[in-house]
Motif scaffolding. Structure first.
Motif, PDB file in Angstrom:
ATOM      1  N   GLY A  21     -24.177  -7.208  18.999  1.00 36.31           N
ATOM      2  CA  GLY A  21     -25.056  -6.240  19.704  1.00 36.31           C
ATOM      3  C   GLY A  21     -25.970  -6.928  20.719  1.00 36.31           C
ATOM      4  N   HIS A  22     -26.568  -6.277  21.854  1.00 41.24           N
ATOM      5  CA  HIS A  22     -27.261  -6.978  22.844  1.00 41.24           C
ATOM      6  C   HIS A  22     -28.862  -6.484  22.314  1.00 41.24           C
ATOM      7  N   LEU A  23     -28.988  -5.378  22.258  1.00 41.60           N
ATOM      8  CA  LEU A  23     -30.468  -4.836  22.029  1.00 41.60           C
ATOM      9  C   LEU A  23     -30.697  -4.342  20.477  1.00 41.60           C
ATOM     10  N   THR A  24     -31.851  -4.436  20.023  1.00 40.37           N
ATOM     11  CA  THR A  24     -31.965  -4.153  18.711  1.00 40.37           C
ATOM     12  C   THR A  24     -33.420  -3.127  19.006  1.00 40.37           C
ATOM     13  N   LEU A  25     -33.107  -1.926  18.339  1.00 45.18           N
ATOM     14  CA  LEU A  25     -34.157  -0.988  18.099  1.00 45.18           C
ATOM     15  C   LEU A  25     -34.763  -0.880  16.883  1.00 45.18           C
ATOM     16  N   VAL A  26     -35.969  -1.218  16.809  1.00 47.60           N
ATOM     17  CA  VAL A  26     -36.569  -1.278  15.239  1.00 47.60           C
ATOM     18  C   VAL A  26     -37.022   0.418  15.044  1.00 47.60           C
ATOM     19  N   ASN A  62     -28.805  -1.877  16.030  1.00 48.71           N
ATOM     20  CA  ASN A  62     -28.190  -2.971  17.014  1.00 48.71           C
ATOM     21  C   ASN A  62     -27.440  -1.965  18.083  1.00 48.71           C
ATOM     22  N   LEU A  63     -27.640  -2.249  19.325  1.00 56.84           N
ATOM     23  CA  LEU A  63     -26.904  -1.591  20.313  1.00 56.84           C
ATOM     24  C   LEU A  63     -26.071  -2.677  21.186  1.00 56.84           C
ATOM     25  N   THR A  64     -24.740  -2.094  21.621  1.00 55.11           N
ATOM     26  CA  THR A  64     -24.017  -2.917  22.535  1.00 55.11           C
ATOM     27  C   THR A  64     -23.949  -2.208  23.763  1.00 55.11           C
ATOM     28  N   VAL A  65     -24.260  -3.027  24.663  1.00 59.65           N
ATOM     29  CA  VAL A  65     -24.470  -2.364  26.041  1.00 59.65           C
ATOM     30  C   VAL A  65     -23.172  -2.526  26.880  1.00 59.65           C
ATOM     31  N   ALA A  66     -22.769  -1.647  27.509  1.00 59.10           N
ATOM     32  CA  ALA A  66     -21.430  -1.368  28.267  1.00 59.10           C
ATOM     33  C   ALA A  66     -21.304  -2.443  29.265  1.00 59.10           C
ATOM     34  N   PRO A  67     -19.992  -2.936  29.353  1.00 51.77           N
ATOM     35  CA  PRO A  67     -19.933  -4.051  30.164  1.00 51.77           C
ATOM     36  C   PRO A  67     -20.163  -3.792  31.743  1.00 51.77           C
ATOM     37  N   PHE A  68     -19.913  -2.798  32.053  1.00 48.90           N
ATOM     38  CA  PHE A  68     -20.070  -2.481  33.530  1.00 48.90           C
ATOM     39  C   PHE A  68     -21.490  -2.637  33.866  1.00 48.90           C
ATOM     40  N   CYS A  69     -22.303  -2.508  32.718  1.00 43.12           N
ATOM     41  CA  CYS A  69     -23.979  -2.666  33.098  1.00 43.12           C
ATOM     42  C   CYS A  69     -24.221  -4.124  33.592  1.00 43.12           C
ATOM     43  N   TRP A  70     -23.561  -5.043  32.814  1.00 43.84           N
ATOM     44  CA  TRP A  70     -23.671  -6.334  32.819  1.00 43.84           C
ATOM     45  C   TRP A  70     -23.296  -6.924  34.167  1.00 43.84           C
ATOM     46  N   ILE A  71     -22.249  -6.556  34.805  1.00 47.31           N
ATOM     47  CA  ILE A  71     -21.752  -6.844  35.998  1.00 47.31           C
ATOM     48  C   ILE A  71     -22.758  -6.359  37.086  1.00 47.31           C
ATOM     49  N   ALA A  72     -23.146  -4.989  36.886  1.00 49.13           N
ATOM     50  CA  ALA A  72     -24.106  -4.556  37.827  1.00 49.13           C
ATOM     51  C   ALA A  72     -25.341  -5.212  37.937  1.00 49.13           C
ATOM     52  N   LEU A  73     -25.820  -5.791  36.955  1.00 45.13           N
ATOM     53  CA  LEU A  73     -27.075  -6.355  36.555  1.00 45.13           C
ATOM     54  C   LEU A  73     -26.961  -7.822  37.448  1.00 45.13           C
ATOM     55  N   LEU A  74     -25.902  -8.476  37.091  1.00 45.62           N
ATOM     56  CA  LEU A  74     -25.763  -9.637  37.758  1.00 45.62           C
ATOM     57  C   LEU A  74     -25.421  -9.670  39.277  1.00 45.62           C
ATOM     58  N   ASN A  75     -24.835  -8.352  39.796  1.00 50.24           N
ATOM     59  CA  ASN A  75     -24.640  -7.950  41.190  1.00 50.24           C
ATOM     60  C   ASN A  75     -26.114  -7.919  41.561  1.00 50.24           C
ATOM     61  N   ASP A  76     -26.942  -7.426  40.926  1.00 52.12           N
ATOM     62  CA  ASP A  76     -28.530  -6.986  41.214  1.00 52.12           C
ATOM     63  C   ASP A  76     -29.071  -8.110  41.598  1.00 52.12           C
TER      64      ASP A  76
END
Length: 597
Positions: free
Chosen positions: A39-44, A85-99
């Motif tokens: 996962g990428h992010l974890t929520l307590v 534990n949350l896994t973030v969708a791949p398209f989000c990462w590309i969008a983030l890098l583009n940003d």
RNA sequence: GGUCCCGUAGUUCAACGGAUAGAAUAGAAGUUUCCUAAACUUUAGAUUCGGGUUCGAUUCCCGGCGAGACUACCA
């Protein structure tokens, strides 16, 4: 970062939908998932148990299912105890890098006309001795703090208050008159500040000798000090100076000008500067008026001997002297005066004093006094209190000659950098001028990073015998990584690879690559945090993490030999942005990064 | 005495009250036909002590021990 906020919002909505409970953003603890877990992010989820009235596992499961169904950015989840534990969708990462890629100054808040004005006082040397290691920490912290405040959208005025008057200056002047008349920085070949420092030491030596002789005649320590002819002469000189005696003032001006020339050299080498310099000789009479004002208002009181005091016992502190019985000012009075002058000169919203933690008490008192006197900024003044630099055998002591001189230290670092570079063969194809420039960048980078990576509030140890490392968590390690990325980008350009502005969202990334983007995006929040906590160390440690991660990435993936063109371009853009962030972050620390080394 | 800071691997530094306390160095063992080996991989090693609060404490509270700063009519 954006994704975090989005998911955080979805969690709040989710808790409401599932349990009908309102939670605040502060209760939503989203942290980066540890490496051992997927996962990428974890929520307590512990904070939500009261609302769910279920076990941590069941609560996490329920929230996870809600997010999966309602938040497109969440692609998968898993539950381990009370951690979701949350896994973030791949398209989000590309969008983030583009940003990130589209913003040349990612993470930096622009300064506008409406930005608040922050004044930062740092350095504040005495003119009777050269700068030492303690000043180095002060200067580096002050400069870096200024850069960090700017990056957080503040107008910044860097100021320096030079302590250019007082008995200590007279000691140097007297020693020069007695044992060195005619000697100048030019004639001696010494930097002005070092020359004056030597005379100060010389005075002390003769003074000690005199005391010894007096004590041999049977006088006590105190009697000897009172009878010292040298000290009497120094005091007489101070009185003459205060009376404006032409000769004394002329000598004082000349010797101070030598010191300033020396300081300027040191500041220049260190890479720090100031927007406004105040001299105590011009400000030390200020403040008296304010104290008299306070006296009239009944904030302060006068004792029988005529001295003026502030009673701070109500604030849990002691009584504090503000004016001596003879009407002259003390340090505190001067600080009240300079505060007034500064606010007359600039529309200051916040005042930060970069001063060592030995003066914690002084600033506690100053804050209360300014507040009592009706200064709106009194309560809000920040004493950026940093810890001492200690040597392995303890505190630096000028008497024992264990002071580490700033100029010597920098020269030594540059020299060491030169030797190491040479051994590694890095200088082989460089001109002497280039080699010189690189050695300087690396040597100073190493020193600066060494000091700035430590939590400013803590005391730190410096061992002059073991020169600062160039491997591991160090400035040169970061500089090297930067230079290597530049090299890869140069090669790519030579091969005629053109990088697109935007990457297609369909690109499939590996976990490592996603982690890199996540780390890159964290730069913005790190800069915010550093500004809030006044800590360059946050920036330093962040850059190190980024660089360490990138080095592993660099080894795992062959960027230029990648056959998938899309993927190759992605990795080049990722690398370019890592370089961008390194450069930006290092500049907040006042450290240069070379394009080749 | 009073006030305030601090105490984490041998050493230098990390860790909004969160999972098995992270790095780096020094130690041991590896990786150069490959975009810069100032790099990378593997390995071994730490919360000063005793209570308390908490689902959970290196972190917050109390106490002990240890180190430091301040407690100037110096700046």
């Amino acid at each position: 970062m954006v994704i975090e906020q989005q998911i955080s919002g979805a969690v709040i909505a989710g808790i409401k939908a599932l349990y009908g409970a309102e939670v605040t953003a502060a209760q939503v603890q989203l942290q980066q998932t540890k490496k051992e877990f997927t996962g990428h992010l974890t929520l307590v989820v512990f904070p939500f148990l009261r609302a769910s009235k279920k076990s941590p596992e069941l609560t996490a499961q329920a929230i996870g299912e809600y997010l999966l169904a309602n938040e497109p950015a969440v692609a998968a989840f898993n539950v381990i105890k009370g951690f979701l534990n949350l896994t973030v969708a791949p398209f989000c990462w590309i969008a983030l890098l583009n940003d990130i890629n589209s913003q040349p100054t990612y993470g930096i808040v622009p300064v506008t006309e409406q930005s608040p004005l922050v004044m930062i006082e740092y350095s504040s040397p005495n003119t009777n001795k050269p700068l030492h290691l303690g000043h180095v920490r002060n200067n580096l912290l002050g400069f870096s703090l200024a850069e960090i405040m700017k990056a957080n959208g503040n107008k910044v005025v860097k100021t320096n208050i030079v302590n250019d008057r007082g008995i200590h200056i007279c000691k140097s002047m007297l020693a020069w008159q007695k044992w060195g008349e005619g000697v100048t920085p030019e004639s001696s070949g010494k930097k002005g500040d070092h020359l004056i420092g030597d005379f100060y030491v010389l005075f002390d030596k003769h003074y000690k000798q005199e005391l010894k002789e007096l004590q041999a005649q049977g006088l006590t320590d105190k009697e000897a000090e009172a009878q010292s002819a040298l000290m009497a002469e120094a005091r007489a000189m101070l009185l003459k100076w205060e009376a404006g005696d032409k000769e004394v003032v002329a000598l004082w001006s000349m010797m101070n000008s030598w010191v300033y020339a020396g300081f300027d050299e040191t500041y220049k080498m260190m890479g720090v500067d100031f927007d406004k310099i105040y001299y105590e000789s011009q400000t030390y009479l200020e403040g008296k008026g304010k104290v008299m004002e306070g006296l009239e208002k009944g904030v302060f009181y006068r004792r029988e001997d005529g001295s003026v005091w502030a009673d701070l016992t109500g604030d849990g502190l002691d009584e504090k002297l503000l004016l001596r019985a003879d009407g002259t000012s003390v340090y505190m009075t001067q600080d009240i005066g300079t505060a007034k002058l500064r606010y007359d000169d600039y529309p200051i919203n916040k005042m930060i004093y970069v001063v060592g933690n030995e003066q914690n008490y002084h600033f506690q008192v100053l804050s209360i006094l300014l507040d009592k006197l009706g200064f709106a900024f009194g309560k809000g003044l920040v004493h950026f209190s940093y810890g001492m630099v200690e040597l392995p055998e303890g505190k630096m002591k000028s008497r024992e000659g264990t002071v580490v001189d700033a100029d010597d230290l920098m020269a030594e670092m540059i020299n060491t950098a030169h030797e190491v570079s040479q051994e590694l063969g890095k200088l082989d194809e460089m001109t002497p001028a280039e080699a010189e420039a690189i050695s300087r960048t690396v040597g100073l980078g190493s020193l600066k990073y060494f000091i700035l990576k430590v939590d400013p509030r803590k005391n730190m140890t410096f061992n002059p015998k073991e020169s600062i490392d160039f491997n591991g968590n160090t400035g040169p390690f970061i500089q090297y990584t930067y230079a290597r990325i530049c090299s890869v980008l140069r090669k790519a350009a030579e091969q005629g690879i053109a990088l697109p502005e935007q990457l297609p969202a369909t690109l499939a990334l590996s976990e490592k690559e996603e982690t890199m983007i996540q780390l890159l995006a964290d730069y913005a929040s790190t800069v915010r945090e550093a500004g809030k906590e006044y800590s360059p160390a946050f920036i330093a440690n962040y850059i190190y993490d980024l660089v360490k991660e990138y080095n592993q990435f660099y080894h795992d993936f062959s960027i230029l030999r990648e056959e998938n063109e899309e993927l190759k371009k992605f990795r080049l853009i990722l690398s370019a942005n890592v370089a961008k962030i390194i450069k930006s972050g290092m500049s907040l620390l006042g450290i240069d990064v070379p394009e080749r080394m």
